[in-house]
Design an enzyme around this catalytic site. Structure first.
Site, PDB file in Angstrom:
ATOM      1  N   ASP A  90      49.178  46.904  69.107  1.00  0.00           N
ATOM      2  CA  ASP A  90      48.185  46.211  70.007  1.00  0.00           C
ATOM      3  C   ASP A  90      47.658  47.589  70.559  1.00  0.00           C
ATOM      4  O   ASP A  90      49.302  48.254  71.471  1.00  0.00           O
ATOM      5  CB  ASP A  90      48.180  45.410  70.733  1.00  0.00           C
ATOM      6  CG  ASP A  90      48.372  43.691  70.336  1.00  0.00           C
ATOM      7  OD1 ASP A  90      47.659  43.463  69.204  1.00  0.00           O
ATOM      8  OD2 ASP A  90      49.047  42.848  70.629  1.00  0.00           O
ATOM      9  N   ARG A 143      42.625  49.118  63.692  1.00  0.00           N
ATOM     10  CA  ARG A 143      42.051  48.034  64.199  1.00  0.00           C
ATOM     11  C   ARG A 143      41.389  48.945  64.879  1.00  0.00           C
ATOM     12  O   ARG A 143      41.776  48.773  66.161  1.00  0.00           O
ATOM     13  CB  ARG A 143      42.918  47.121  64.534  1.00  0.00           C
ATOM     14  CG  ARG A 143      41.985  45.717  64.999  1.00  0.00           C
ATOM     15  CD  ARG A 143      42.978  44.910  66.308  1.00  0.00           C
ATOM     16  NE  ARG A 143      43.936  44.513  65.729  1.00  0.00           N
ATOM     17  CZ  ARG A 143      44.976  44.195  66.595  1.00  0.00           C
ATOM     18  NH1 ARG A 143      45.005  44.302  67.672  1.00  0.00           N
ATOM     19  NH2 ARG A 143      45.681  43.142  65.467  1.00  0.00           N
TER      20      ARG A 143
HETATM   21  P1  FDA Z   1      30.867  41.718  73.171  1.00  0.00           P
HETATM   22  O1  FDA Z   1      32.309  41.964  74.117  1.00  0.00           O
HETATM   23  O2  FDA Z   1      30.086  43.249  72.616  1.00  0.00           O
HETATM   24  O3  FDA Z   1      31.322  39.697  72.589  1.00  0.00           O
HETATM   25  C1  FDA Z   1      30.292  40.258  71.398  1.00  0.00           C
HETATM   26  C2  FDA Z   1      30.232  38.579  71.328  1.00  0.00           C
HETATM   27  O4  FDA Z   1      31.144  37.859  71.298  1.00  0.00           O
HETATM   28  C3  FDA Z   1      29.529  38.359  72.706  1.00  0.00           C
HETATM   29  O5  FDA Z   1      28.194  37.892  73.040  1.00  0.00           O
HETATM   30  C4  FDA Z   1      29.735  36.825  72.769  1.00  0.00           C
HETATM   31  O6  FDA Z   1      29.137  35.616  72.433  1.00  0.00           O
HETATM   32  C5  FDA Z   1      31.169  37.042  71.877  1.00  0.00           C
HETATM   33  N1  FDA Z   1      32.918  36.972  72.688  1.00  0.00           N
HETATM   34  C6  FDA Z   1      33.420  37.883  72.916  1.00  0.00           C
HETATM   35  N2  FDA Z   1      34.347  37.752  73.393  1.00  0.00           N
HETATM   36  C7  FDA Z   1      34.192  36.404  73.555  1.00  0.00           C
HETATM   37  C8  FDA Z   1      35.458  35.626  74.210  1.00  0.00           C
HETATM   38  N3  FDA Z   1      36.305  36.644  75.020  1.00  0.00           N
HETATM   39  N4  FDA Z   1      34.177  34.240  74.572  1.00  0.00           N
HETATM   40  C9  FDA Z   1      33.985  34.479  74.043  1.00  0.00           C
HETATM   41  N5  FDA Z   1      32.830  35.022  73.639  1.00  0.00           N
HETATM   42  C10 FDA Z   1      33.066  36.162  72.974  1.00  0.00           C
HETATM   43  N6  FDA Z   1      41.343  44.854  73.324  1.00  0.00           N
HETATM   44  C11 FDA Z   1      42.015  46.028  73.462  1.00  0.00           C
HETATM   45  O7  FDA Z   1      41.854  46.182  74.632  1.00  0.00           O
HETATM   46  N7  FDA Z   1      43.025  45.859  72.680  1.00  0.00           N
HETATM   47  C12 FDA Z   1      43.628  45.170  71.820  1.00  0.00           C
HETATM   48  O8  FDA Z   1      45.359  45.485  71.093  1.00  0.00           O
HETATM   49  C13 FDA Z   1      43.517  44.507  70.999  1.00  0.00           C
HETATM   50  N8  FDA Z   1      43.164  43.836  70.023  1.00  0.00           N
HETATM   51  C14 FDA Z   1      42.483  42.911  69.822  1.00  0.00           C
HETATM   52  C15 FDA Z   1      42.452  42.445  68.855  1.00  0.00           C
HETATM   53  C16 FDA Z   1      41.466  41.237  67.665  1.00  0.00           C
HETATM   54  C17 FDA Z   1      41.436  40.620  66.632  1.00  0.00           C
HETATM   55  C18 FDA Z   1      40.312  41.397  68.587  1.00  0.00           C
HETATM   56  C19 FDA Z   1      38.787  40.174  68.141  1.00  0.00           C
HETATM   57  C20 FDA Z   1      40.154  41.543  70.215  1.00  0.00           C
HETATM   58  C21 FDA Z   1      40.453  42.968  70.355  1.00  0.00           C
HETATM   59  N9  FDA Z   1      41.416  43.287  71.577  1.00  0.00           N
HETATM   60  C22 FDA Z   1      41.881  44.064  71.915  1.00  0.00           C
HETATM   61  C23 FDA Z   1      40.123  42.641  72.365  1.00  0.00           C
HETATM   62  C24 FDA Z   1      38.506  43.472  72.390  1.00  0.00           C
HETATM   63  O9  FDA Z   1      38.885  44.918  73.184  1.00  0.00           O
HETATM   64  C25 FDA Z   1      37.231  43.280  73.571  1.00  0.00           C
HETATM   65  O10 FDA Z   1      37.940  42.950  74.437  1.00  0.00           O
HETATM   66  C26 FDA Z   1      37.061  42.010  72.808  1.00  0.00           C
HETATM   67  O11 FDA Z   1      37.844  41.979  71.368  1.00  0.00           O
HETATM   68  C27 FDA Z   1      35.696  41.776  72.729  1.00  0.00           C
HETATM   69  O12 FDA Z   1      34.761  42.280  72.557  1.00  0.00           O
HETATM   70  P2  FDA Z   1      34.094  42.449  70.946  1.00  0.00           P
HETATM   71  O13 FDA Z   1      33.958  43.306  70.716  1.00  0.00           O
HETATM   72  O14 FDA Z   1      34.223  40.947  70.894  1.00  0.00           O
HETATM   73  O15 FDA Z   1      32.229  42.385  71.899  1.00  0.00           O
END
Ligand code: FDA
Length: 305
Positions: free
Chosen positions: A129, A179
């Site tokens: 991570d 990732r």
């Molecule tokens: P965005 O924030 O634009 O969200 C898109 C949509 O997804 C939103 O409109 C909402 O509907 C939904 N959504 C997103 N987050 C949600 C929540 N918490 N609850 C409910 N709905 C939600 N970060 C990091 O800094 N280091 C890491 O190693 C990782 N590892 C990691 C692994 C995996 C498999 C995932 C999916 C995520 C991570 N992250 C991470 C977290 C990542 O950086 C980010 O903060 C979250 O994924 C939220 O951003 P989105 O890309 O989903 O987009």
């Protein structure tokens, strides 16, 4: 709101007290099937028929005693073996500060090497991570060192950091597994795009830069996001340059957009949900709330029954 929640995530008093409050324990269940590995394994087994693979992470970070890191290594070795025996993907994700990065980078590297070996033995995968930007350089160096000896190891890379395009270029010679995530920590203006639209634009730009490398077999790319319009634009581009759907892998967090993930699996994409567990959920959970402040309403509902 995001700033306040991310500040709360690092507050020691709150970290010590909030996990003892019953409404908070009820609320966290939305993102975590349980505090022990067996609950995580059960959740993974339930998702398998939908074509969704698993990725396990025992929560924990910034440990203060190397003996704890040794226990974390043993725990993940157990997880890899037990998941493989149960017919579930032996894939784990670990934070470098959970393996001792604040205390001794050499011991952290040895711990990662050992886990990468265990993941390979189980025919699985080890993910590293990415934490806050204070650890970016050290984490990249750890990854480069582990990747020399092990193939089945990947690293999370954050689209909100200005440096990320350069970091991807730097990793290309070692044929990395990446990732791509947007980034979950509070970062200063001089290190990260403050506006979400710029983070999104960078996410799209970085993925479209990496996809041709995926096609050439020089890189394995996993989209770690719940952003469905973004996933759709990237998969459209991938199709246009004739990359097989199974090579565009999407990973999401347990409890978020599960139906959309199952749909992507049915369409032929490789999919995986990250299932977190363990008592040290506080900081991780607050980052989930910060990602979508509307989640705080859900917590409030738990508070008032
Ligand atoms: P965005 O924030 O634009 O969200 C898109 C949509 O997804 C939103 O409109 C909402 O509907 C939904 N959504 C997103 N987050 C949600 C929540 N918490 N609850 C409910 N709905 C939600 N970060 C990091 O800094 N280091 C890491 O190693 C990782 N590892 C990691 C692994 C995996 C498999 C995932 C999916 C995520 C991570 N992250 C991470 C977290 C990542 O950086 C980010 O903060 C979250 O994924 C939220 O951003 P989105 O890309 O989903 O987009």
């Amino acid at each position: 709101m995001r700033g306040i929640l991310l500040w709360c995530a690092t507050n020691p008093w709150l970290a010590a007290h909030v996990p003892t409050w019953s409404f908070a324990r009820r609320a966290v269940k939305r993102f975590m099937p349980g505090e022990d590995f067996d609950s995580a394994l059960k959740a993974a087994q339930e998702s398998k028929p939908k074509g969704i693979g698993a990725l396990f992470t025992q929560l924990g970070e910034n440990i203060t005693d190397l003996a704890e890191a040794a226990e974390v290594v043993q725990h993940f070795e157990m997880v890899l073996a037990k998941a493989a025996a149960a017919g579930v993907d032996p894939v784990v994700s670990v934070k470098p500060t959970h393996l001792g990065l604040d205390l001794d980078p050499k011991v952290t590297l040895a711990n990662l090497q050992r886990l990468a070996g265990a993941a390979e033995k189980a025919k699985g995968w080890l993910w590293v991570d990415m934490e806050g930007s204070a650890y970016t350089e050290a984490t990249l160096e750890l990854y480069e060192a582990v990747r020399k000896n092990h193939e089945h190891v990947g690293i999370a890379i954050q689209a909100y950091l200005y440096r990320t395009a350069r970091d991807i270029g730097r990793l290309m010679p070692i044929q990395p597994t990446i990732r791509l995530v947007k980034g979950a920590y509070a970062e200063p203006l001089e290190k990260a795009f403050p506006a979400k639209r710029d983070v999104d634009a960078n996410y799209l730009a970085l993925s479209t830069f990496m996809l041709p490398e995926v096609q050439r077999g020089k890189l394995r790319l996993v989209l770690g996001t719940h952003d469905l319009p973004m996933i759709s634009r990237i998969t459209q581009f991938a199709r246009a340059i004739e990359i097989d759907r199974s090579q565009v892998e999407v990973n999401m967090l347990y409890g978020i957009q599960s139906e959309a993930l199952a749909k992507l699996a049915a369409e032929g994409h490789t999919t995986r949900q990250l299932i977190a567990y363990g008592p040290a959920w506080y900081g991780w959970y607050l980052r989930r709330l910060a990602e979508r402040p509307a989640n705080v309403l859900f917590v409030a509902r738990q508070m008032f029954g």
